[in-house]
Scaffold this motif. Structure first.
Motif, PDB file in Angstrom:
ATOM      1  N   ILE A   1       0.819  -1.213   0.000  1.00 12.26           N
ATOM      2  CA  ILE A   1       0.000   0.000   0.000  1.00 12.26           C
ATOM      3  C   ILE A   1       0.856   1.268   0.000  1.00 12.26           C
ATOM      4  O   ILE A   1       0.406   2.330  -0.423  1.00 12.26           O
ATOM      5  N   SER A   2       2.091   1.154   0.422  1.00  8.90           N
ATOM      6  CA  SER A   2       2.977   2.324   0.452  1.00  8.90           C
ATOM      7  C   SER A   2       3.202   2.893  -0.940  1.00  8.90           C
ATOM      8  O   SER A   2       3.352   4.100  -1.102  1.00  8.90           O
ATOM      9  N   TYR A   3       3.204   2.033  -1.946  1.00  4.20           N
ATOM     10  CA  TYR A   3       3.380   2.505  -3.327  1.00  4.20           C
ATOM     11  C   TYR A   3       2.171   3.329  -3.769  1.00  4.20           C
ATOM     12  O   TYR A   3       2.318   4.347  -4.453  1.00  4.20           O
ATOM     13  N   ASN A   4       0.969   2.900  -3.363  1.00  3.46           N
ATOM     14  CA  ASN A   4      -0.249   3.670  -3.666  1.00  3.46           C
ATOM     15  C   ASN A   4      -0.234   5.015  -2.946  1.00  3.46           C
ATOM     16  O   ASN A   4      -0.599   6.044  -3.516  1.00  3.46           O
ATOM     17  N   LEU A   5       0.177   4.984  -1.676  1.00  3.02           N
ATOM     18  CA  LEU A   5       0.251   6.229  -0.911  1.00  3.02           C
ATOM     19  C   LEU A   5       1.293   7.180  -1.513  1.00  3.02           C
ATOM     20  O   LEU A   5       1.060   8.386  -1.587  1.00  3.02           O
ATOM     21  N   ALA A   6       2.415   6.631  -1.953  1.00  9.70           N
ATOM     22  CA  ALA A   6       3.451   7.469  -2.570  1.00  9.70           C
ATOM     23  C   ALA A   6       2.907   8.151  -3.821  1.00  9.70           C
ATOM     24  O   ALA A   6       3.190   9.334  -4.069  1.00  9.70           O
ATOM     25  N   SER A   7       2.102   7.443  -4.594  1.00 12.55           N
ATOM     26  CA  SER A   7       1.493   8.034  -5.788  1.00 12.55           C
ATOM     27  C   SER A   7       0.531   9.162  -5.420  1.00 12.55           C
ATOM     28  O   SER A   7       0.513  10.217  -6.064  1.00 12.55           O
ATOM     29  N   LEU A   8      -0.263   8.937  -4.379  1.00 14.80           N
ATOM     30  CA  LEU A   8      -1.190   9.985  -3.933  1.00 14.80           C
ATOM     31  C   LEU A   8      -0.433  11.206  -3.417  1.00 14.80           C
ATOM     32  O   LEU A   8      -0.807  12.348  -3.715  1.00 14.80           O
ATOM     33  N   TYR A   9       0.622  10.975  -2.653  1.00 13.04           N
ATOM     34  CA  TYR A   9       1.422  12.090  -2.144  1.00 13.04           C
ATOM     35  C   TYR A   9       2.086  12.856  -3.287  1.00 13.04           C
ATOM     36  O   TYR A   9       2.184  14.077  -3.257  1.00 13.04           O
ATOM     37  N   ARG A  10       2.541  12.128  -4.307  1.00 14.36           N
ATOM     38  CA  ARG A  10       3.158  12.781  -5.466  1.00 14.36           C
ATOM     39  C   ARG A  10       2.116  13.639  -6.201  1.00 14.36           C
ATOM     40  O   ARG A  10       2.399  14.758  -6.620  1.00 14.36           O
TER      41      ARG A  10
END
Length: 159
Positions: A72-81
């Motif tokens: 899920i960290s990859y999804n969160l990183a995309s949202l933060y970006r």
């Protein structure tokens, strides 16, 4: 923030676990966005940009705190970006473009992490700090904070 708010956050940070710290960063983000929106409403673009940069710092901190051992960290990183890109646009245009979308994304993440924090039973990240016990004492309706620690010798550096 006034001194009382800073003091309250300082006390919360010193007692928070990892997920609690994430929730605090989301709260600081929301505060910065609120202040930026108020500044835009008052046509004070310099102050608005200052608070947008603070919100951007919060997003960067959230991104740095991700643990990529979890998918899920990859999804969160995309949202933060995505949120960071919208913040950059608002900062460069010196206008409120995209703030509603930013708030929508971050508010939903804030509420989700709030639920996670409620279930997190791990200990505080900061060790060897003063414990804060608060209660209504010495005044009608006035909240006084009391710092108690039975072993003060264990705090700080020892020479």
């Amino acid at each position: 923030m006034d001194k009382e708010q800073v003091r309250a956050y300082t006390a919360r940070i010193s007692q928070a676990n990892r997920s609690g710290l994430v929730v605090i960063v989301y709260e600081l983000f929301a505060y910065s966005m609120d202040m930026a929106e108020k500044a835009f409403n008052n046509n004070d673009r310099d102050t608005a940009v200052k608070y947008l940069r603070k919100a951007q710092e919060c997003v960067c901190e959230l991104k740095r705190s991700l643990d990529f051992h979890y998918g899920i960290s990859y999804n969160l990183a995309s949202l933060y970006r995505y949120v960071n890109g919208l913040l950059v646009t608002a900062i460069t245009r010196r206008g409120p473009a995209g703030l509603d979308e930013i708030n929508k994304v971050m508010e939903s993440l804030h509420s989700a992490f709030g639920e996670v924090a409620k279930q997190d039973t791990s200990g505080a990240v900061m060790q060897n700090t003063q414990q804060v016990y608060a209660g209504l004492t010495y005044g009608k309706g006035k909240l006084n904070e009391v710092f108690m620690n039975g072993n003060e010798r264990s705090r700080g550096f020892m020479a």
